[in-house]
Design a protein around this motif. Structure first.
Motif, PDB file in Angstrom:
ATOM      1  N   TYR A 158      19.227  36.736  62.399  1.00 54.57           N
ATOM      2  CA  TYR A 158      18.392  36.474  61.667  1.00 54.57           C
ATOM      3  C   TYR A 158      18.291  35.074  61.083  1.00 54.57           C
ATOM      4  O   TYR A 158      19.353  35.086  60.768  1.00 54.57           O
ATOM      5  N   ARG A 159      17.238  34.640  60.902  1.00 50.87           N
ATOM      6  CA  ARG A 159      17.126  32.577  60.170  1.00 50.87           C
ATOM      7  C   ARG A 159      16.472  33.104  59.218  1.00 50.87           C
ATOM      8  O   ARG A 159      15.309  33.718  60.107  1.00 50.87           O
ATOM      9  N   LEU A 160      16.433  32.341  57.827  1.00 52.66           N
ATOM     10  CA  LEU A 160      14.810  32.346  56.887  1.00 52.66           C
ATOM     11  C   LEU A 160      15.177  30.950  56.693  1.00 52.66           C
ATOM     12  O   LEU A 160      15.695  30.898  55.731  1.00 52.66           O
ATOM     13  N   VAL A 161      13.935  30.603  57.273  1.00 55.34           N
ATOM     14  CA  VAL A 161      12.930  29.647  57.170  1.00 55.34           C
ATOM     15  C   VAL A 161      12.362  28.781  56.081  1.00 55.34           C
ATOM     16  O   VAL A 161      11.600  29.499  56.034  1.00 55.34           O
ATOM     17  N   ASP A 162      11.954  27.585  55.374  1.00 57.39           N
ATOM     18  CA  ASP A 162      10.817  27.310  55.343  1.00 57.39           C
ATOM     19  C   ASP A 162      10.161  26.902  56.178  1.00 57.39           C
ATOM     20  O   ASP A 162      10.619  26.296  57.301  1.00 57.39           O
ATOM     21  N   GLN A 163       8.860  26.583  55.949  1.00 61.42           N
ATOM     22  CA  GLN A 163       7.518  25.579  56.747  1.00 61.42           C
ATOM     23  C   GLN A 163       7.833  24.138  57.415  1.00 61.42           C
ATOM     24  O   GLN A 163       7.836  24.471  58.499  1.00 61.42           O
ATOM     25  N   ASN A 164       9.198  23.943  56.735  1.00 64.70           N
ATOM     26  CA  ASN A 164       9.904  22.566  57.483  1.00 64.70           C
ATOM     27  C   ASN A 164      10.763  22.980  58.694  1.00 64.70           C
ATOM     28  O   ASN A 164      11.528  22.455  58.944  1.00 64.70           O
ATOM     29  N   GLY A 165      11.000  24.683  58.912  1.00 60.67           N
ATOM     30  CA  GLY A 165      12.295  24.617  59.396  1.00 60.67           C
ATOM     31  C   GLY A 165      13.526  24.435  58.839  1.00 60.67           C
ATOM     32  O   GLY A 165      15.097  24.575  59.320  1.00 60.67           O
TER      33      GLY A 165
END
Length: 286
Positions: A25-32
């Motif tokens: 998985y990856r966990l990112v903010d709304q800017n990637g």
């Protein structure tokens, strides 16, 4: 010089080894941008409400929900409240009796309207709440009332008894058919059934928002688990929360599946504050 050489050697080795493993998985903010766990937990613990938008059969989402509850408890203690769409309001008494130790696990699990994936996906969180004495809130409207709205529209709720209405958001329930989350449903079926289908979704969103607010006070972080569609695009539950208390600090997370999670792009407007990105090849819980 030798120490410097050893440092670069280890760095190169770590880089090579890291490239040999596929990420789950990856966990990112709304800017990637990738999220830093400790900093993220600090940020979430300062929010009033955290809405975790899951894909119901995604194992990574369920794992992360459990990890977040544990991490937020370390920060907030009894100032953390947990709630979930997967539990209906008329089961709150059963939940309270079970968490207080009044009734046995067997009786709770036989009598509550539990989802088929409860044992693997939601039971660990409920058991953690029981162990730590965390308030756990059933937020969803009883499904029979959502079905009533789907059949006859929101006006049908008016004929319910006073006791039945205790399990629903206060009437009349406001409904904005122009919201994207409901507008998308209007074309499902005939014009009439499309509208009532969207209204059934709205009564769920309104009821979840109502019981979140009923169990929230300043200083509390309310961590809520729901299907992603109920909070995506800051609509659904978020819209109803903001209608009642526009100054609430609300953070949303959505779960999305992508073929390739390393190279991601966000071409549309943000759907949430944070994204849990999982490979489409990930196994499902059902």
């Amino acid at each position: 010089m030798k120490s410097l050489w050893l440092f670069f050697s280890f760095f190169l080795l770590a880089t090579i080894l890291n490239g040999q493993y596929k990420k789950a998985y990856r966990l990112v903010d709304q800017n990637g941008r990738d999220v830093q766990w400790n900093q993220w937990i600090d940020d979430l613990s300062r929010q009033d409400i955290v809405l975790f938008g899951e894909l119901h059969n995604n194992p990574i989402a369920h794992w992360l929900e459990f990890e977040l509850v544990k991490a937020l408890y370390q920060k907030k203690g009894k100032q953390l409240v947990v709630g979930a769409e997967m539990f209906e309001r008329d089961d709150q008494l059963l939940i309270d009796e079970y968490l207080s130790g009044l009734i046995k696990q067997k009786n709770f699990e036989e009598e509550a309207k539990l989802w088929n994936n409860y044992q693997t996906d939601y039971k660990p969180i409920l058991e953690f709440a029981k162990e730590k004495g965390i308030l756990f809130v059933a937020t969803n409207v009883p499904r029979r009332y959502a079905a009533l709205v789907h059949s006859k529209g929101l006006a049908a709720l008016d004929i319910l008894s006073a006791d039945a209405k205790l399990h629903i958001a206060p009437l009349p329930i406001e409904f904005d058919s122009t919201l994207g989350c409901y507008k998308n449903m209007l074309n499902m079926g005939s014009h009439k059934t499309g509208i009532t289908f969207a209204q059934a979704q709205a009564v769920k969103d309104a009821t979840m928002a109502h019981f979140i607010l009923k169990n929230w006070n300043p200083g509390i972080t309310f961590f809520h688990i729901n299907g992603a569609y109920h909070s995506d695009n800051f609509e659904g539950i978020v819209w109803y929360l903001k209608r009642k208390q526009p100054n609430l600090k609300i953070v949303t997370l959505t779960t999305v599946e992508m073929e390739e999670i390393e190279n991601i792009s966000f071409k549309e407007l943000p759907r949430a504050n944070f994204y849990l990105i999982v490979p489409t090849s990930m196994t499902k819980t059902y």
